[in-house]
Design an enzyme around this catalytic site. Structure first.
Site, PDB file in Angstrom:
ATOM      1  N   HIS A 187       0.784  -1.147  -0.130  1.00 62.12           N
ATOM      2  CA  HIS A 187       0.070   0.182  -0.042  1.00 62.12           C
ATOM      3  C   HIS A 187       0.998   1.215  -0.264  1.00 62.12           C
ATOM      4  O   HIS A 187       1.917   1.184   0.755  1.00 62.12           O
ATOM      5  CB  HIS A 187      -1.100  -0.023   1.302  1.00 62.12           C
ATOM      6  CG  HIS A 187      -1.855  -1.074   1.268  1.00 62.12           C
ATOM      7  ND1 HIS A 187      -2.272  -1.645   2.337  1.00 62.12           N
ATOM      8  CD2 HIS A 187      -2.857  -1.887   0.497  1.00 62.12           C
ATOM      9  CE1 HIS A 187      -2.919  -2.757   2.374  1.00 62.12           C
ATOM     10  NE2 HIS A 187      -3.375  -2.923   1.124  1.00 62.12           N
ATOM     11  N   GLU A 206      -3.396  -3.601  -4.721  1.00 61.56           N
ATOM     12  CA  GLU A 206      -4.780  -3.510  -4.982  1.00 61.56           C
ATOM     13  C   GLU A 206      -5.268  -2.050  -4.877  1.00 61.56           C
ATOM     14  O   GLU A 206      -6.157  -1.823  -4.190  1.00 61.56           O
ATOM     15  CB  GLU A 206      -5.504  -4.484  -4.201  1.00 61.56           C
ATOM     16  CG  GLU A 206      -4.798  -4.914  -2.933  1.00 61.56           C
ATOM     17  CD  GLU A 206      -5.157  -3.981  -1.957  1.00 61.56           C
ATOM     18  OE1 GLU A 206      -5.669  -3.018  -1.701  1.00 61.56           O
ATOM     19  OE2 GLU A 206      -4.440  -4.374  -0.808  1.00 61.56           O
TER      20      GLU A 206
END
Length: 337
Positions: free
Chosen positions: A252, A290
């Site tokens: 992230h 993601e």
């Protein structure tokens, strides 16, 4: 950004300065002002290197320094062909040089050079951690090594002309900074983690206690500019959405400082982050991410760094794009300089 054609010196993470006097056919290198070696260069489809003179430093270190210089000087260079009178035992054992069928001839492959963990990691621990399978929350995965503390990666980016480094987040030191970044409207639109100092202290404390996630601060020239979470995918919420390998890592990413945005900065820190994760454990075969499927800018940056979009899928809180970068693809197309 620096012009690599004008490159005359490189800094090593140890603080040493590697300087060069280079012509079309000759290269002389010095380390901290002390002569290191002199090479004859024969430039063609492959760069042929002949050792003319070697000074007081250990030969293995001198050969590594020359490979680093030549690969950093030309990011398109994929192979160096060395001609050496004596067998370079240390360099062969480490994988830096590969013997060829020609007597006294050795190859250095760019794809192998950038997989050597030193000196970028300083101290590599995870890669030697033994494997023992355990079950956490119903998920079977390898037991993870104790998380590192302090600086974990440092490299001078010759193209950017700046140090890029990663260190572990320290809550007391970094809480106010993290809070400011998360409350930025630009960041909040994607992370959705706005909150108070106490809320963010709880958020970071939970991750600190979680063995599957490592929180990192990214720095340019030792100035913090970004926050990263590196997680083991097998134990993460992403695992049900693809065939996660035992040592896949996920990321992230958050750039908090406005003056460190832009594609040239992303190219530097994203390649450094992925490089660190592949070096940290040689068993790691993929790095995944993601981002929100509508975050076209971030997805574009990741495409530029050789990630591909495997598919889109639905988390409970967002529509996500599964971005994947394999070890072989990263090092085959490695543009580190």
């Amino acid at each position: 950004m620096s012009n690599l054609n004008d490159l005359t010196a490189l800094c090593l993470p140890t603080g040493s300065r590697l300087a060069a006097d280079e012509t079309q056919s000759r290269l002389s290198l010095s380390l901290e002002g002390q002569p290191l070696l002199t090479l004859r260069l024969n430039r063609g489809p492959e760069l042929h290197v002949q050792l003319l003179e070697h000074f007081s430093h250990p030969e293995g270190q001198a050969i590594w320094a020359a490979c680093y210089w030549l690969f950093a000087r030309d990011p398109d260079c994929q192979r160096l062909v060395w001609q050496l009178q004596d067998v370079p035992h240390e360099a062969v054992l480490s994988g830096l040089l590969i013997p060829t069928s020609v007597n006294g001839q050795y190859c250095c492959e760019r794809t192998l050079f950038w997989q050597l963990p030193q000196p970028w990691l300083g101290r590599s621990l995870t890669g030697s951690y033994p494997q023992q399978m355990v079950i956490t929350g119903g998920k079977r995965h390898p037991l993870r090594a104790v998380k590192p503390q302090g600086e974990v990666y440092r490299r001078f980016d010759a193209r950017l002309g700046a140090w890029v480094s990663l260190r572990t987040l320290e809550i007391e030191q970094d809480l106010a900074r993290f809070n400011r970044w998360q409350n930025s409207p630009r960041v909040a639109s994607f992370w959705q983690e706005e909150g108070s100092l106490e809320q963010h202290r709880q958020y970071l404390s939970k991750l600190e206690a979680d063995p599957h996630t490592l929180t990192l601060i990214g720095c340019f020239d030792d100035q913090p500019f970004a926050y990263f979470e590196a997680y083991w995918a097998k134990e993460d919420r992403i695992a049900p959405f693809y065939d996660a390998g035992d040592y896949d890592r996920g990321i992230h990413m958050l750039v908090g400082e406005e003056n460190h945005r832009g594609p040239h900065k992303v190219a530097s820190w994203l390649s450094a982050l992925v490089h660190y994760l592949f070096l940290d454990d040689p068993r790691t075969q993929r790095v995944v991410a993601e981002p929100r499927a509508d975050n076209a800018k971030m997805i574009g940056y990741m495409h530029n760094q050789c990630f591909h979009c495997d598919k889109e899928f639905d988390f409970p809180h967002k529509r996500a794009a599964l971005m994947v970068l394999g070890r072989e693809r990263f090092f085959d197309r490695c543009a580190l300089a």
